[in-house]
Design a protein around this motif. Structure first.
Motif, PDB file in Angstrom:
ATOM      1  N   ASN A 153       0.786  -1.136   0.055  1.00  0.00           N
ATOM      2  CA  ASN A 153      -0.038  -0.074  -0.021  1.00  0.00           C
ATOM      3  C   ASN A 153       0.757   1.197  -0.219  1.00  0.00           C
ATOM      4  OD1 ASN A 153      -2.117  -1.616   0.135  1.00  0.00           O
ATOM      5  ND2 ASN A 153      -2.850  -0.820   2.264  1.00  0.00           N
ATOM      6  N   ILE A 154       1.789   1.405   0.956  1.00  0.00           N
ATOM      7  CA  ILE A 154       2.552   2.290   0.910  1.00  0.00           C
ATOM      8  C   ILE A 154       3.441   2.802  -0.260  1.00  0.00           C
ATOM      9  CG2 ILE A 154       4.814   3.392   2.168  1.00  0.00           C
ATOM     10  CD1 ILE A 154       3.855   1.950   4.687  1.00  0.00           C
ATOM     11  N   GLU A 155       3.821   1.778  -0.925  1.00  0.00           N
ATOM     12  CA  GLU A 155       4.653   1.867  -2.169  1.00  0.00           C
ATOM     13  C   GLU A 155       3.616   2.535  -3.424  1.00  0.00           C
ATOM     14  OE1 GLU A 155       7.433  -1.754  -1.871  1.00  0.00           O
ATOM     15  OE2 GLU A 155       6.392  -1.853  -3.703  1.00  0.00           O
ATOM     16  N   GLN A 156       2.452   1.979  -3.310  1.00  0.00           N
ATOM     17  CA  GLN A 156       1.213   2.650  -4.303  1.00  0.00           C
ATOM     18  C   GLN A 156       1.218   4.135  -3.759  1.00  0.00           C
ATOM     19  OE1 GLN A 156      -2.092   0.352  -4.957  1.00  0.00           O
ATOM     20  NE2 GLN A 156      -2.704   2.060  -6.389  1.00  0.00           N
ATOM     21  N   ILE A 157       0.884   4.142  -2.519  1.00  0.00           N
ATOM     22  CA  ILE A 157       0.523   5.721  -2.171  1.00  0.00           C
ATOM     23  C   ILE A 157       1.768   6.699  -2.595  1.00  0.00           C
ATOM     24  CG2 ILE A 157       0.069   7.252  -0.513  1.00  0.00           C
ATOM     25  CD1 ILE A 157      -1.417   4.829   0.841  1.00  0.00           C
ATOM     26  N   GLN A 158       3.069   6.158  -2.453  1.00  0.00           N
ATOM     27  CA  GLN A 158       3.994   6.898  -2.763  1.00  0.00           C
ATOM     28  C   GLN A 158       4.180   7.253  -4.274  1.00  0.00           C
ATOM     29  OE1 GLN A 158       7.188   4.549  -0.898  1.00  0.00           O
ATOM     30  NE2 GLN A 158       7.597   6.252   0.588  1.00  0.00           N
ATOM     31  N   GLY A 159       3.869   6.152  -4.988  1.00  0.00           N
ATOM     32  CA  GLY A 159       3.827   6.527  -6.354  1.00  0.00           C
ATOM     33  C   GLY A 159       2.748   7.499  -6.829  1.00  0.00           C
ATOM     34  N   ASN A 160       1.575   7.453  -6.422  1.00  0.00           N
ATOM     35  CA  ASN A 160       0.623   8.393  -6.646  1.00  0.00           C
ATOM     36  C   ASN A 160       1.124   9.858  -6.350  1.00  0.00           C
ATOM     37  OD1 ASN A 160      -1.046   6.460  -7.398  1.00  0.00           O
ATOM     38  ND2 ASN A 160      -2.577   6.345  -5.629  1.00  0.00           N
ATOM     39  N   LEU A 161       1.737   9.756  -5.000  1.00  0.00           N
ATOM     40  CA  LEU A 161       1.999  10.920  -4.459  1.00  0.00           C
ATOM     41  C   LEU A 161       3.174  11.661  -5.324  1.00  0.00           C
ATOM     42  CD1 LEU A 161       0.816  12.102  -2.193  1.00  0.00           C
ATOM     43  CD2 LEU A 161       2.806  11.303  -0.628  1.00  0.00           C
ATOM     44  N   ALA A 162       4.067  10.931  -5.787  1.00  0.00           N
ATOM     45  CA  ALA A 162       5.239  11.362  -6.704  1.00  0.00           C
ATOM     46  C   ALA A 162       4.532  11.915  -7.900  1.00  0.00           C
ATOM     47  CB  ALA A 162       6.018  10.304  -7.058  1.00  0.00           C
ATOM     48  N   PHE A 163       3.521  11.397  -8.454  1.00  0.00           N
ATOM     49  CA  PHE A 163       2.901  11.722  -9.551  1.00  0.00           C
ATOM     50  C   PHE A 163       2.303  13.047  -9.341  1.00  0.00           C
ATOM     51  CE2 PHE A 163       1.651  10.710 -13.840  1.00  0.00           C
ATOM     52  CZ  PHE A 163       0.280  11.728 -13.940  1.00  0.00           C
ATOM     53  N   SER A 164       1.525  13.287  -8.387  1.00  0.00           N
ATOM     54  CA  SER A 164       0.957  14.454  -8.091  1.00  0.00           C
ATOM     55  C   SER A 164       2.061  15.522  -7.947  1.00  0.00           C
ATOM     56  CB  SER A 164       0.079  14.250  -6.771  1.00  0.00           C
ATOM     57  OG  SER A 164      -0.742  13.367  -6.949  1.00  0.00           O
ATOM     58  N   GLU A 165       2.955  15.021  -6.913  1.00  0.00           N
ATOM     59  CA  GLU A 165       4.064  16.420  -6.602  1.00  0.00           C
ATOM     60  C   GLU A 165       4.676  16.787  -7.730  1.00  0.00           C
ATOM     61  OE1 GLU A 165       7.008  14.798  -4.382  1.00  0.00           O
ATOM     62  OE2 GLU A 165       7.710  16.653  -3.818  1.00  0.00           O
ATOM     63  N   SER A 166       4.884  15.956  -8.881  1.00  0.00           N
ATOM     64  CA  SER A 166       5.568  16.352 -10.188  1.00  0.00           C
ATOM     65  C   SER A 166       4.665  17.369 -10.810  1.00  0.00           C
ATOM     66  CB  SER A 166       5.910  15.336 -11.039  1.00  0.00           C
ATOM     67  OG  SER A 166       4.874  14.863 -11.720  1.00  0.00           O
ATOM     68  N   ARG A 167       3.363  17.226 -10.943  1.00  0.00           N
ATOM     69  CA  ARG A 167       2.444  17.923 -11.441  1.00  0.00           C
ATOM     70  C   ARG A 167       2.435  19.338 -10.882  1.00  0.00           C
ATOM     71  NH1 ARG A 167       3.215  14.985 -14.866  1.00  0.00           N
ATOM     72  NH2 ARG A 167       1.662  13.783 -16.091  1.00  0.00           N
ATOM     73  N   ILE A 168       2.500  19.192  -9.525  1.00  0.00           N
ATOM     74  CA  ILE A 168       2.276  20.487  -8.782  1.00  0.00           C
ATOM     75  C   ILE A 168       3.527  21.509  -8.802  1.00  0.00           C
ATOM     76  CG2 ILE A 168       1.756  21.483  -6.532  1.00  0.00           C
ATOM     77  CD1 ILE A 168       0.058  19.198  -5.835  1.00  0.00           C
ATOM     78  N   THR A 169       4.717  20.600  -8.689  1.00  0.00           N
ATOM     79  CA  THR A 169       5.776  21.306  -8.946  1.00  0.00           C
ATOM     80  C   THR A 169       5.998  22.081 -10.576  1.00  0.00           C
ATOM     81  OG1 THR A 169       6.940  19.455  -7.949  1.00  0.00           O
ATOM     82  CG2 THR A 169       8.430  20.913  -8.842  1.00  0.00           C
ATOM     83  N   ASN A 170       5.769  21.446 -11.515  1.00  0.00           N
ATOM     84  CA  ASN A 170       5.587  22.014 -12.709  1.00  0.00           C
ATOM     85  C   ASN A 170       4.543  23.260 -12.719  1.00  0.00           C
ATOM     86  OD1 ASN A 170       5.843  21.873 -15.546  1.00  0.00           O
ATOM     87  ND2 ASN A 170       5.916  19.597 -15.143  1.00  0.00           N
ATOM     88  N   PHE A 171       3.565  23.027 -11.936  1.00  0.00           N
ATOM     89  CA  PHE A 171       2.445  24.242 -11.798  1.00  0.00           C
ATOM     90  C   PHE A 171       3.161  25.249 -11.059  1.00  0.00           C
ATOM     91  CE2 PHE A 171      -2.212  24.883 -11.769  1.00  0.00           C
ATOM     92  CZ  PHE A 171      -2.283  25.868 -11.077  1.00  0.00           C
ATOM     93  N   LEU A 172       3.975  24.874 -10.074  1.00  0.00           N
ATOM     94  CA  LEU A 172       4.477  26.153  -9.324  1.00  0.00           C
ATOM     95  C   LEU A 172       5.496  27.035 -10.269  1.00  0.00           C
ATOM     96  CD1 LEU A 172       5.040  27.399  -6.728  1.00  0.00           C
ATOM     97  CD2 LEU A 172       6.903  25.915  -6.303  1.00  0.00           C
ATOM     98  N   GLU A 173       6.406  25.948 -10.958  1.00  0.00           N
ATOM     99  CA  GLU A 173       7.262  26.808 -12.162  1.00  0.00           C
ATOM    100  C   GLU A 173       6.503  27.730 -12.947  1.00  0.00           C
ATOM    101  OE1 GLU A 173      10.194  23.112 -12.034  1.00  0.00           O
ATOM    102  OE2 GLU A 173       9.082  23.417 -13.945  1.00  0.00           O
ATOM    103  N   VAL A 174       5.489  27.315 -13.601  1.00  0.00           N
ATOM    104  CA  VAL A 174       4.734  28.271 -14.276  1.00  0.00           C
ATOM    105  C   VAL A 174       4.210  29.468 -13.403  1.00  0.00           C
ATOM    106  CG1 VAL A 174       2.555  28.170 -15.722  1.00  0.00           C
ATOM    107  CG2 VAL A 174       3.836  26.179 -15.657  1.00  0.00           C
ATOM    108  N   LEU A 175       3.674  29.101 -12.495  1.00  0.00           N
ATOM    109  CA  LEU A 175       3.333  30.337 -11.429  1.00  0.00           C
ATOM    110  C   LEU A 175       4.528  31.385 -11.312  1.00  0.00           C
ATOM    111  CD1 LEU A 175       1.006  29.017  -8.664  1.00  0.00           C
ATOM    112  CD2 LEU A 175       0.485  30.333 -10.551  1.00  0.00           C
ATOM    113  N   GLN A 176       5.691  30.903 -11.020  1.00  0.00           N
ATOM    114  CA  GLN A 176       6.818  31.885 -10.930  1.00  0.00           C
ATOM    115  C   GLN A 176       6.846  32.439 -12.060  1.00  0.00           C
ATOM    116  OE1 GLN A 176       9.200  28.641  -9.104  1.00  0.00           O
ATOM    117  NE2 GLN A 176       8.815  29.546  -7.203  1.00  0.00           N
TER     118      GLN A 176
END
Lengths: 414, 626
Positions: A66-89
């Motif tokens: 479960n933890i591995e799966q959740i971490q995977g999901n989280l990494a995916f979300s995180e990459s999107r949000i990081t991308n988002f942040l770069e655009v905002l900047q």
């Protein structure tokens, strides 16, 4: 016992040989199966412990997965949000530039075009789907894109532009189990991640003298607040403030109406449950339209927008050549960036927590396996020694038995 | 003056007697290895000497010995030891059967391996967890169905094995009763023959050996006591106060199939048709195994299955599938009666007379840590009769619930997911009561009435009792929920609802609010189902499923261990007794050969004496006065 019959020696020898052969057989079986417990009766309490331990080990293995799966999901979300942040900047850079009085209207319009493109990218990031084809920022509504785009005309420009974004997902957070009775949220609803300002809702209905008619339940941001019949507006406000939801309620001194304010930037999610009509009666929700989020009463005033609202107003100001508007827009971008970085920090913290739990499981699993092994596994060295002992005694007994067929008197009579 | 041939007569007696002796020795030697043979010993005695005091006696100094004759042939057997052996054989037979069957029972569970019902259940619950994380994936739904089927197969298999062990025991019981009948018949026949032989003054040793063997065989099967001494002509075998065999009279047993015990037979006396309870021997063990041990194991499996079905279905019904369908059972439920109030005709007379309800839940949500503040007494149905449970104002709700569960009532209590008090029927100890039916609930105070919201009134008027039609009317109409009892043996009929197999999208994963489903990514209902694995769900009197499985294994293992150890001990005791018997009654070849030499010499001497006497007679006949 003084008298010995001729049979006794034979019977005794047989008895002991059978007993020993039985013991050797048991030992061989146990060695073959590598377990001390061939029958439950061999060690019932150890067997009982082992069932619990085995189930526990299985569960731990599942929690790790479960933890591995959740971490995977989280990494995916995180990459999107990081991308988002770069655009905002990047947008913020543009807004700072645009606020300078030295740029002309044409220059500002050129910047507006870029901001518009960046806006489109923000929207596509927010509406992105994962490998399974589900959207990641819609709460439970994962088959639907979270943000519905409304297009229209913008002053001083040609073509269809994004004019507003409506959130169509919900605030459902799917829980994953990472340990006994320990759950973590697996997803991030878009109207909490991509929100810039605290939302304020000012009702326009005079609430003095209001009384709750019957025992009701309302839900704010998914948290249940129970109201009893006869509660007046102050009791309602008190109950909302006492509940764990991140919303402050107060009475507007001018209009004597209910005001709800969020304490962190997100879109308020309000509904009356079942027969309750409290929020509708107080002028917060439209009568008869109960499903959030677009259920705020027309008579109420709503303040506090999403990140997209900030960017849209900035772009429109750039198109209009409005320097003050652009200046105000910088403030909006700062709020947006702050909101996103907060989210990234939360994700980071969650990831750390998952790692810590995973490490603990990595440590605990072999310990539990050791306990289980102590209960039911065969000590091979001991077993082999016992088997050898039995073999030796068996041989000795057989040799002795041979001598037991001793001569009788018959051999000595003519 | 002695007669002419008296010397020869004396010699002849000697020869014949010693021949008998040799024959007896030969008999002993031949039978040395035969089971159940006790050595025989010939006893000689001197013949009556002459002359006895009387008027027709010869005037010769006497008494003149007249040689010897066989007095009797004695069987060397210690009858006190026999009595001991008969008693111990009963114990040995009892524990031997228990040991054998407990080993079989222990193997049904396949613990503690990865192939038990418990590990199938672990996989089942984990499939729900996987579903809760990815509720939109059809693959995960198929996985839930597959794991459910595997678990169901495992439960069915366990049930079938237990059932077939019980059937095996039934056959064993019938077979053993036949054996007992045959043996009593044989013993009675032997008694008759022995009696006749004894009446003629003989010692029918071999017949008595045979009889002793039959008695030992009988002792292994049922608990008997033998009276050897009371009347030497009539051997009496008692069992449980009745004369099973008396001389040539004997009684027989029969079997009677009983509907209350699922068609399994009771053992009755053929003449009086009264049921006989045995306290020792193989038959007692078989009956105890069949009607107590294996029945309890089947009940345990049913209990787990029933609670499992009930718990999963309760959560599943409130959930929504991917296709937003709701109120679907995950496991198909087969009620005992297709009647909403559970009305049933128990005595078969054509009118409903009982209500078969399994679960009753109260109306009010209770907080386990709240002090109840009221006083009263609960009366609940127990194994035989009713059990009372007191509650005091200083108790918390959780304490009262625990007290109900520990009281020995055949009702288990818990607070369900909504915090409401839920009472469930348990398997019944007495065959005449059905499993999983609540029989009696009464409260002298307000706990079940106003506090939990189950009954309408306190006291006997408001009591719930199953032996009336529509008993559910005493429950609060506005909120107490109840469920009809299941068909017997849920472990045998558990199956997944076919509607879900046909349409896996209907498997509930999401919860709902205001009557509509949450979005498809919501897996909260699936998560709740998977959590049933370790939550305190109350399976009978064990708190969690973990505790249930551990208890199952420990319980059968401990009983098996006890049976095995006592069996070993009994074997050792029997060996000691039998060794003692062998020492007393066994043939020692050297001893016999020495005896044989003695008789040979005796024979030779007697023959020699005849020869000498013959020579003397020859002198008289052929040479005197010629």
């Amino acid at each position: 016992m003084n008298r010995v019959s001729s049979n006794m020696a034979h019977l005794d020898a047989q008895y002991h040989m059978m007993l020993r052969e039985w013991k050797m057989n048991q030992m061989q079986n146990k060695m073959g199966a590598q377990t001390k417990i061939k029958e439950l009766s061999d060690d019932p309490l150890a067997a009982a412990h082992s069932t619990r331990l085995k189930s526990y080990m299985y569960r731990m293995g599942q929690y790790k997965e479960n933890i591995e799966q959740i971490q995977g999901n989280l990494a995916f979300s995180e990459s999107r949000i990081t991308n988002f942040l770069e655009v905002l900047q990047r947008i913020r850079e543009l807004s700072v530039q645009g606020a300078h009085g030295i740029y002309t209207k044409q220059d500002m319009q050129a910047m507006a075009v870029e901001v518009n493109q960046l806006l489109e990218q923000l929207v596509s990031l927010a509406n992105s789907r994962n490998g399974l084809g589900n959207t990641i920022f819609s709460g439970y509504e994962s088959h639907m894109e979270p943000f519905l785009v409304m297009r229209g005309r913008v002053e001083n420009s040609e073509g269809d532009f994004i004019t507003a974004l409506h959130y169509r997902g919900d605030i459902g957070k799917n829980m994953g189990e990472i340990s006994e009775n320990t759950y973590v949220e697996m997803n991030l609803p878009g109207n909490q991640v991509f929100w810039a300002e605290n939302q304020h809702i000012y009702a326009n209905v005079d609430a003095t003298g209001y009384q709750v008619q019957e025992d009701s339940v309302i839900r704010i941001d998914g948290v249940v607040v129970k109201l009893n019949a006869g509660d007046n507006i102050h009791a309602v406000i008190h109950k909302i403030n006492e509940s764990p939801v991140g919303v402050r309620a107060r009475l507007d001194p001018v209009k004597d109406s209910l005001v709800l304010e969020t304490t962190t930037p997100h879109e308020l999610w309000l509904e009356d449950v079942d027969v309750s009509s409290v929020l509708q009666d107080l002028g917060i929700i439209q009568s008869g339209k109960n499903t959030p989020p677009h259920n705020i009463a027309g008579s109420a005033n709503v303040f506090g927008g999403s990140i997209f609202d900030m960017v849209i107003s900035l772009r429109d100001s750039l198109y209009k050549g409005d320097h003050e508007g652009v200046n105000a827009g910088i403030g909006g971008m700062d709020l947006s960036i702050e909101s996103i970085t907060t989210t990234l920090a939360e994700i980071g913290a969650l990831d750390t927590r998952l790692q810590v739990t995973a490490h603990r499981l990595d440590y605990e699993l072999p310990e539990v396996q050791k306990l289980d092994s102590q209960e039911v596994d065969l000590d091979l060295a001991q077993a082999i020694t016992e088997l050898k002992m039995l073999e030796y005694t068996h041989q000795a007994a057989l040799a002795t038995s041979a001598r037991i067929l001793r001569p009788t008197l018959l051999d000595f009579l003519r | 003056m002695l007669s002419t041939f008296s010397g020869i007569e004396i010699g002849k007696r000697g020869v014949i007697a010693h021949t008998h002796g040799l024959i007896t020795v030969g008999h002993n030697l031949n039978n040395a290895g035969v089971e159940g043979y006790s050595r025989q010993r010939i006893e000689f005695k001197a013949s009556d000497a002459i002359y006895l005091p009387g008027l027709n006696r010869e005037e010769t100094p006497g008494h003149i010995g007249q040689g010897m004759e066989v007095y009797r042939i004695e069987r060397i057997r210690d009858m006190l030891l026999e009595g001991e052996i008969v008693k111990e054989t009963g114990n040995q037979g009892y524990w031997e059967s228990l040991d054998k069957y407990f080993q079989m029972l222990g193997q049904v569970y396949n613990e503690p391996t990865e192939h038990s019902i418990r590990s199938l259940m672990d996989s089942f619950f984990f499939a729900w967890q996987e579903l809760s994380e990815n509720p939109t994936q059809m693959g995960k739904r198929e996985a839930v169905l597959k794991h459910s089927q595997a678990l169901i197969d495992g439960i069915h298999h366990g049930y079938q094995r237990l059932r077939s062990i019980r059937d095996m025991l039934e056959q064993d019981v019938a077979g053993t009763v036949d054996q007992v009948n045959t043996l009593t018949r044989n013993i009675a026949a032997l008694n008759e023959q022995i009696q006749k032989a004894k009446a003629l003054g003989d010692n029918p040793n071999d017949l008595m050996d045979k009889r002793d063997m039959r008695i030992e065989e009988l002792a292994k099967l049922i608990d008997i006591t033998v009276n050897y001494n009371q009347d030497p002509d009539e051997l009496i075998i008692y069992t449980n106060g009745r004369h099973l065999v008396q001389g040539k009279q004997y009684l027989q047993f029969d079997t009677l199939k009983t509907e209350a015990n699922e068609g399994y037979s009771l053992v009755i006396w053929k003449d009086t048709r009264e049921v006989e309870q045995f306290r020792g021997g193989k038959l007692a063990a078989l009956l105890a195994l069949r009607d107590v041990e294996v029945r309890a194991e089947i009940q345990k499996l049913d209990l787990m299955t029933m609670n499992f079905i009930d718990l999963v279905n309760a959560v599943h019904r409130n959930g929504y599938g991917l296709n937003e369908k709701t109120d679907i059972d995950f496991f198909k439920e087969y009620p005992y009666v297709l009647n909403a109030n559970g009305n049933y005709d128990r005595n078969g007379d054509g009118t409903f007379d009982s209500s078969y309800i399994f679960r009753i839940a109260g109306k009010h949500t209770l907080d386990p840590q709240a002090l109840i503040g009221i006083r009263g007494t609960l009366t609940l149905s127990g194994v035989t009769g009713n059990v009372t449970v007191e509650y005091y104002p200083t108790d918390t709700v959780a304490e009262v619930v625990a007290r109900i569960n520990l009281s020995g009532a055949e009702i288990s209590a818990r607070l369900d997911e909504e915090g409401k008090l839920s009472l469930k029927g348990m398997p019944a100890g007495d065959f005449n009561n059905p499993d999983f039916v609540i029989r009696h609930i009464e409260d002298s105070g307000e706990f079940l009435v106003g506090y939990a919201g189950i009954l309408n009134n306190s006291g006997t008027d408001g009591a719930y009792d199953w032996e009336q039609v529509d008993a559910a009317t005493v429950l609060r109409a506005d909120g107490a929920a109840f469920a009809v009892a299941p068909l017997a043996h849920p472990a045998g009929w558990i199956e997944v609802n076919q509607a879900l197999v046909n349409e896996p999208a209907s498997i509930a994963s999401a919860s709902g609010i205001n009557g509509r489903a949450e979005g498809p990514e919501d897996g909260s209902v699936a998560l709740t189902i998977s959590d049933l694995r370790y939550k305190q769900v109350m399976i009978g009197d064990t708190l969690t499923l973990d505790a249930y499985f551990a208890d199952l294994v420990a319980s059968i293992g401990l009983r098996g261990q006890e049976a095995s150890k006592v069996h070993e001990t009994e074997n050792l005791i029997m060996k000691n007794h039998k060794d003692l018997r062998e020492a007393i009654s066994g043939v020692n070849i050297d001893e016999e050969l020495a005896t044989m030499i003695k008789f040979q010499h005796g024979y030779a001497a007697a023959a020699r004496f005849i020869t000498e006497f013959d020579k003397m007679l020859e002198i008289i006949i052929n040479r005197m006065g010629v």
